[in-house]
Design a protein around this motif. Structure first.
Motif, short mmCIF file in Angstrom:
data_model
loop_
_atom_site.label_atom_id
_atom_site.label_comp_id
_atom_site.label_asym_id
_atom_site.label_seq_id
_atom_site.Cartn_x
_atom_site.Cartn_y
_atom_site.Cartn_z
N LYS A 139 107.65 -30.02 24.74
CA LYS A 139 108.80 -30.85 25.07
C LYS A 139 109.41 -30.43 26.41
CE LYS A 139 112.82 -32.91 22.77
NZ LYS A 139 113.66 -32.88 21.56
N SER A 184 115.97 -28.03 28.86
CA SER A 184 114.55 -27.98 28.47
C SER A 184 114.11 -26.58 28.06
CB SER A 184 113.68 -28.49 29.63
OG SER A 184 113.72 -27.58 30.72
N LYS A 185 114.76 -25.54 28.60
CA LYS A 185 114.38 -24.16 28.27
C LYS A 185 114.65 -23.82 26.81
CE LYS A 185 115.23 -20.86 31.21
NZ LYS A 185 115.95 -19.98 32.16
N ARG A 186 115.51 -24.61 26.16
CA ARG A 186 115.81 -24.38 24.74
C ARG A 186 114.91 -25.19 23.82
NH1 ARG A 186 121.12 -24.94 26.96
NH2 ARG A 186 121.26 -27.07 26.13
N GLN A 187 113.99 -25.98 24.40
CA GLN A 187 113.10 -26.81 23.62
C GLN A 187 111.75 -26.13 23.44
OE1 GLN A 187 114.86 -29.41 22.47
NE2 GLN A 187 116.48 -28.62 23.82
N SER A 188 110.87 -26.80 22.68
CA SER A 188 109.52 -26.29 22.51
C SER A 188 108.76 -26.39 23.83
CB SER A 188 108.79 -27.09 21.42
OG SER A 188 108.65 -28.45 21.82
N ALA A 189 107.63 -25.69 23.91
CA ALA A 189 106.88 -25.64 25.17
C ALA A 189 106.43 -27.02 25.62
CB ALA A 189 105.67 -24.72 25.00
#
Length: 361
Positions: free
Chosen positions: A75, A68-73
């Motif tokens: 998401k 999730s840390k690589r996704q948009s805020a």
């Protein structure tokens, strides 16, 4: 201490250590709290089963959070919230089964909300787990950024010191090459050859020693002798050198090539102005926890204002101050004063450091 440092330096090992320690702590706190209610001994087994279930179910959260840390805020927030709710629900279901089926032997409460009390408690616990996970990760990221900034600052600091040190060599080299050129024109080839050899040895010493590292004073004195032998060829009997070095000072660590510009200054502004009997005195002694070094001459002297020479426009003396400040911070002194009966005296005070620890006999 070293063993624990290895744990903190390895992210994988750190996660499993903290993860296991956290759920073990949860089980212990829950058990101690239960003792106050005089629970049956089987309750200890229920606590172990619940803690193990929590330990097992929260492992996938690590990989969901990492993704999730690589996704948009948006998401990231949605995926984290959904993952926490699913894990909390599953854990609450397992705890309900353990409590009502094993501990209560199939008993069913009349109040429907009793089935959901575990869900709220489980949700709070899993949210805390997630908060700790992100908190530790952010702390590690900040520490890594600080380390990178410190490393960059250290590299810049070292580059600055090297720049200061290597600025000094061209001045000496220019003067020496001029002297060699003069000797060759005078057809004094033997003396010129000796100067070239000494120059080669001196420059090898200068370039081989890292300006960041410190060298024993004895090694520095050996290099100064090479330098002064070259200068004596230029000035003949107009230059004499007196060494007053306490024996225990020889192992003291000093910045490499820190004294050469002082002697070069004395020769340029003192010895070269005298027609005869020029003298440079170099002293070193220990006072308390400090190493004191003086370089004095008997030249015509100079005007001093605010602790600085009025003619101080070159790179030599300012560079020494900057190098000492870079290496020792505020724990040094660099004083220029009038010598008695005439001339100048430059005094250095730096911490008395040894390359090897001295052992009492």
């Amino acid at each position: 201490m070293v063993r624990w440092q290895k744990v903190f330096d390895n992210n994988e090992r750190l996660f499993w250590t903290l993860h296991t320690a956290g759920w073990t702590g949860f089980a212990l706190v829950y058990y101690i709290e239960s003792l106050l209610h005089d629970m049956r001994s089987i309750w200890f087994l229920i606590i172990i089963m619940n803690a193990y279930a929590g330990w097992l179910l929260t492992i996938p959260l690590r990989y969901v959070f990492r993704w999730s840390k690589r996704q948009s805020a948006v998401k990231m927030l949605v995926s984290v919230a959904v993952a926490i709710y699913i894990v909390a629900s599953l854990w609450a279901l397992i705890k309900n089964v353990n409590y009502w089926e094993i501990y209560k032997h199939g008993y069913r409460p009349d109040e429907w909300y009793m089935y959901f009390s575990n869900t709220i408690n489980s949700l709070i616990m899993i949210v805390c787990w997630g908060g700790l996970y992100f908190g530790i990760k952010n702390f590690q990221m900040l520490q890594k950024e600080k380390q990178n900034a410190l490393k960059a600052s250290t590299m810049a600091h070292q580059a600055h010191i090297k720049m200061l040190r290597y600025q000094l060599n061209p001045h000496f080299l220019f003067n020496t090459l001029n002297a060699i050129s003069t000797l060759i024109l005078m057809q004094d080839n033997k003396t010129a050859e000796g100067m070239v050899t000494r120059l080669s040895n001196f420059l090898r010493y200068s370039l081989d020693n890292d300006p960041i590292k410190k060298v024993p004073l004895a090694q520095e004195i050996q290099a100064l002798r090479l330098y002064l032998e070259i200068e004596k060829v230029r000035f003949d009997d107009r230059l004499s050198v007196a060494w007053e070095i306490e024996p225990r000072c020889e192992r003291a660590l000093v910045p490499s090539m820190i004294l050469q510009p002082l002697i070069e200054n004395a020769i340029k502004y003192a010895i070269s102005k005298l027609s005869k009997d020029g003298k440079i005195t170099i002293t070193a002694r220990i006072f308390g926890s400090d190493l004191l070094i003086d370089v004095a001459d008997n030249g015509p002297g100079a005007e001093i204002k605010n602790g600085k020479l009025t003619r101080e426009h070159g790179v030599g003396l300012p560079n020494i101050r900057e190098r000492l400040q870079s290496l020792y911070g505020k724990n040094f002194s660099f004083v220029i004063a009038n010598n008695q009966p005439n001339g100048l005296r430059v005094s250095l005070r730096i911490p008395y450091e040894l390359k090897e620890v001295e052992h009492d006999e």
